[in-house]
Scaffold this motif. Structure first.
Motif, PDB file in Angstrom:
ATOM      1  N   ARG A   1       0.825  -1.211   0.000  1.00 46.43           N
ATOM      2  CA  ARG A   1       0.000   0.000   0.000  1.00 46.43           C
ATOM      3  C   ARG A   1       0.857   1.259   0.000  1.00 46.43           C
ATOM      4  O   ARG A   1       0.557   2.217  -0.706  1.00 46.43           O
ATOM      5  CB  ARG A   1      -0.935  -0.009   1.216  1.00 46.43           C
ATOM      6  N   ARG A   2       1.942   1.275   0.765  1.00 46.32           N
ATOM      7  CA  ARG A   2       2.775   2.468   0.808  1.00 46.32           C
ATOM      8  C   ARG A   2       3.523   2.680  -0.519  1.00 46.32           C
ATOM      9  O   ARG A   2       3.994   3.767  -0.805  1.00 46.32           O
ATOM     10  CB  ARG A   2       3.727   2.438   2.002  1.00 46.32           C
ATOM     11  N   ASN A   3       3.638   1.603  -1.329  1.00 47.37           N
ATOM     12  CA  ASN A   3       4.377   1.714  -2.587  1.00 47.37           C
ATOM     13  C   ASN A   3       3.753   2.746  -3.530  1.00 47.37           C
ATOM     14  O   ASN A   3       4.456   3.393  -4.306  1.00 47.37           O
ATOM     15  CB  ASN A   3       4.452   0.357  -3.294  1.00 47.37           C
ATOM     16  N   ARG A   4       2.415   2.902  -3.470  1.00 42.64           N
ATOM     17  CA  ARG A   4       1.764   3.872  -4.356  1.00 42.64           C
ATOM     18  C   ARG A   4       2.183   5.293  -4.005  1.00 42.64           C
ATOM     19  O   ARG A   4       2.135   6.190  -4.870  1.00 42.64           O
ATOM     20  CB  ARG A   4       0.247   3.719  -4.286  1.00 42.64           C
TER      21      ARG A   4
ATOM     22  N   LEU B   1       4.710  10.254  -5.408  1.00 44.04           N
ATOM     23  CA  LEU B   1       5.388  11.521  -5.131  1.00 44.04           C
ATOM     24  C   LEU B   1       6.478  11.804  -6.158  1.00 44.04           C
ATOM     25  O   LEU B   1       6.943  12.934  -6.269  1.00 44.04           O
ATOM     26  CB  LEU B   1       6.009  11.486  -3.731  1.00 44.04           C
ATOM     27  N   SER B   2       6.851  10.799  -6.934  1.00 45.86           N
ATOM     28  CA  SER B   2       8.032  10.894  -7.788  1.00 45.86           C
ATOM     29  C   SER B   2       7.661  11.097  -9.252  1.00 45.86           C
ATOM     30  O   SER B   2       6.658  10.575  -9.737  1.00 45.86           O
ATOM     31  CB  SER B   2       8.870   9.616  -7.642  1.00 45.86           C
ATOM     32  N   LEU B   3       8.517  11.827  -9.965  1.00 43.32           N
ATOM     33  CA  LEU B   3       8.332  12.002 -11.396  1.00 43.32           C
ATOM     34  C   LEU B   3       8.693  10.734 -12.150  1.00 43.32           C
ATOM     35  O   LEU B   3       8.241  10.517 -13.274  1.00 43.32           O
ATOM     36  CB  LEU B   3       9.187  13.168 -11.896  1.00 43.32           C
ATOM     37  N   GLY B   4       9.527   9.904 -11.552  1.00 44.84           N
ATOM     38  CA  GLY B   4       9.910   8.651 -12.177  1.00 44.84           C
ATOM     39  C   GLY B   4      10.373   7.672 -11.123  1.00 44.84           C
ATOM     40  O   GLY B   4      10.787   8.063 -10.028  1.00 44.84           O
ATOM     41  N   THR B   5      10.301   6.378 -11.445  1.00 39.97           N
ATOM     42  CA  THR B   5      10.761   5.313 -10.556  1.00 39.97           C
ATOM     43  C   THR B   5      11.851   4.518 -11.251  1.00 39.97           C
ATOM     44  O   THR B   5      11.679   4.099 -12.394  1.00 39.97           O
ATOM     45  CB  THR B   5       9.598   4.379 -10.164  1.00 39.97           C
TER      46      THR B   5
ATOM     47  N   ALA C   1       6.752  -0.220  -9.683  1.00 39.23           N
ATOM     48  CA  ALA C   1       6.907   0.171 -11.081  1.00 39.23           C
ATOM     49  C   ALA C   1       5.560   0.170 -11.799  1.00 39.23           C
ATOM     50  O   ALA C   1       5.262   1.083 -12.591  1.00 39.23           O
ATOM     51  CB  ALA C   1       7.880  -0.777 -11.773  1.00 39.23           C
ATOM     52  N   ARG C   2       4.740  -0.841 -11.540  1.00 34.48           N
ATOM     53  CA  ARG C   2       3.422  -0.884 -12.180  1.00 34.48           C
ATOM     54  C   ARG C   2       2.562   0.299 -11.746  1.00 34.48           C
ATOM     55  O   ARG C   2       1.886   0.932 -12.562  1.00 34.48           O
ATOM     56  CB  ARG C   2       2.711  -2.207 -11.832  1.00 34.48           C
TER      57      ARG C   2
ATOM     58  N   LEU D   1      10.570  -5.597 -17.002  1.00 39.35           N
ATOM     59  CA  LEU D   1      10.059  -4.226 -17.108  1.00 39.35           C
ATOM     60  C   LEU D   1      10.448  -3.593 -18.444  1.00 39.35           C
ATOM     61  O   LEU D   1       9.638  -2.914 -19.085  1.00 39.35           O
ATOM     62  CB  LEU D   1      10.616  -3.373 -15.959  1.00 39.35           C
ATOM     63  N   ILE D   2      11.691  -3.810 -18.858  1.00 38.76           N
ATOM     64  CA  ILE D   2      12.165  -3.232 -20.117  1.00 38.76           C
ATOM     65  C   ILE D   2      11.364  -3.793 -21.291  1.00 38.76           C
ATOM     66  O   ILE D   2      10.962  -3.061 -22.203  1.00 38.76           O
ATOM     67  CB  ILE D   2      13.678  -3.482 -20.286  1.00 38.76           C
TER      68      ILE D   2
END
Length: 296
Positions: free
Chosen positions: A142-145, A150-154, A169-170, A197-198
């Motif tokens: 849950r905290r992963n969202r 908050l970030s422009l990218g992961t 990432a998802r 992911l790539i």
């Protein structure tokens, strides 16, 4: 940890805009440290809790480089890649934010207690869970969202195929944020999640410069302002180029991203990313239904 914290509700002015407009935003955040760190251009760095030495070194070096470039480094205070990323930012004198799956008066894992104190002094510990909340396995997905939100990218550095980092990432992709992944050896099981992911569309990166080059068109002026003198930082930034094209079609009447893309000639991905930056600058406001309006 002490309990000298601040609580910010979703309707407070200090609540981060990017989190306020998530599909399922937290009603309030408990913060130990500098709330201003939640309003900086940020990048998330996540990965394995049991990385190789190369993976941990990459996390530290990427965080240091990107911190020096002007980004706040966001992660989850876990062992491994998370901890290496936080330390890399701190070693570079850059702010770092840790989202916890516990109350901010609990440190999990306990081995990162000293690191948590350093983050509170040079950034912020943040949680949507009340004080006294102990770790529970459902808290961490849950905290992963919030890490991605908050970030422009992961950036994902070493992750197995079933790693929790792939959840982050998802979520980042679903939130319209950039997703970056470091490739690795085909013989390293911790590279398989990144390779997956790539193949799914994440951007392959090999250096911190790759990430800065990708994001600089969006946030270059924000990073420069953060490193400029006080007098220079007070000068207003004048948008031109593609930002100018978007601003020409923005109006005080709410418009959808699809409409703005059609009218400006930009792609939906370009418009979505640029609106995030304009929202951070207070130039536009996100409304319900995925619509945006120009602010005075």
């Amino acid at each position: 940890m002490n309990d000298q914290h601040q609580t910010i509700r979703r309707d407070d002015e200090a609540f981060p805009e990017l989190l306020a407009h998530l599909q399922d935003p937290p009603e309030e955040l408990y913060v130990l440290g500098d709330i201003d760190a939640l309003h900086l251009p940020s990048l998330a760095i996540v990965g394995s809790r049991n990385p190789t030495r190369t993976g941990a070194r990459n996390a530290h070096e990427f965080a240091s480089f990107l911190g020096e470039a002007g980004f706040c480094i966001v992660s989850g205070l876990a062992q491994g890649i998370d901890a290496a990323a936080h330390r890399g930012a701190l070693d570079a004198g850059a702010p770092t934010v840790a989202f916890l799956g516990t109350g901010i008066d609990r440190v999990y894992p306990a081995a990162n207690r000293d690191l948590a104190h350093k983050i509170a002094r040079n950034g912020a510990l943040v949680s949507e869970f009340p004080l006294g909340t102990n770790p529970d396995k459902w808290h961490f997905p849950r905290r992963n969202r919030l890490i991605s939100g908050l970030s422009l990218g992961t950036i994902v550095i070493e992750a197995a195929r079933r790693s929790g980092s792939l959840i982050t990432a998802r979520l980042a992709a679903e939130q319209g944020r950039e997703v970056f992944a470091l490739p690795g050896s085909i013989h390293n099981p911790l590279a398989r999640g990144c390779h997956q992911l790539i193949r799914s569309g994440a951007k392959l990166v090999e250096t911190g410069e790759d990430i800065v080059a990708e994001l600089e068109p969006l946030v270059g002026h924000m990073l420069q302002a953060g490193n400029a003198s006080t007098d220079e930082a007070k000068k207003p930034f004048v948008h031109d180029g593609e930002y100018g094209d978007l601003l020409k079609v923005l109006d005080h009447d709410p418009s959808s991203i699809e409409f703005l893309a059609e009218q400006s000639g930009l792609t939906i991905d370009q418009v979505s990313s640029m609106l995030l930056i304009l929202e951070l600058e207070g130039k536009v406001e996100a409304l319900s239904g995925g619509r945006y309006t120009l602010l005075s």
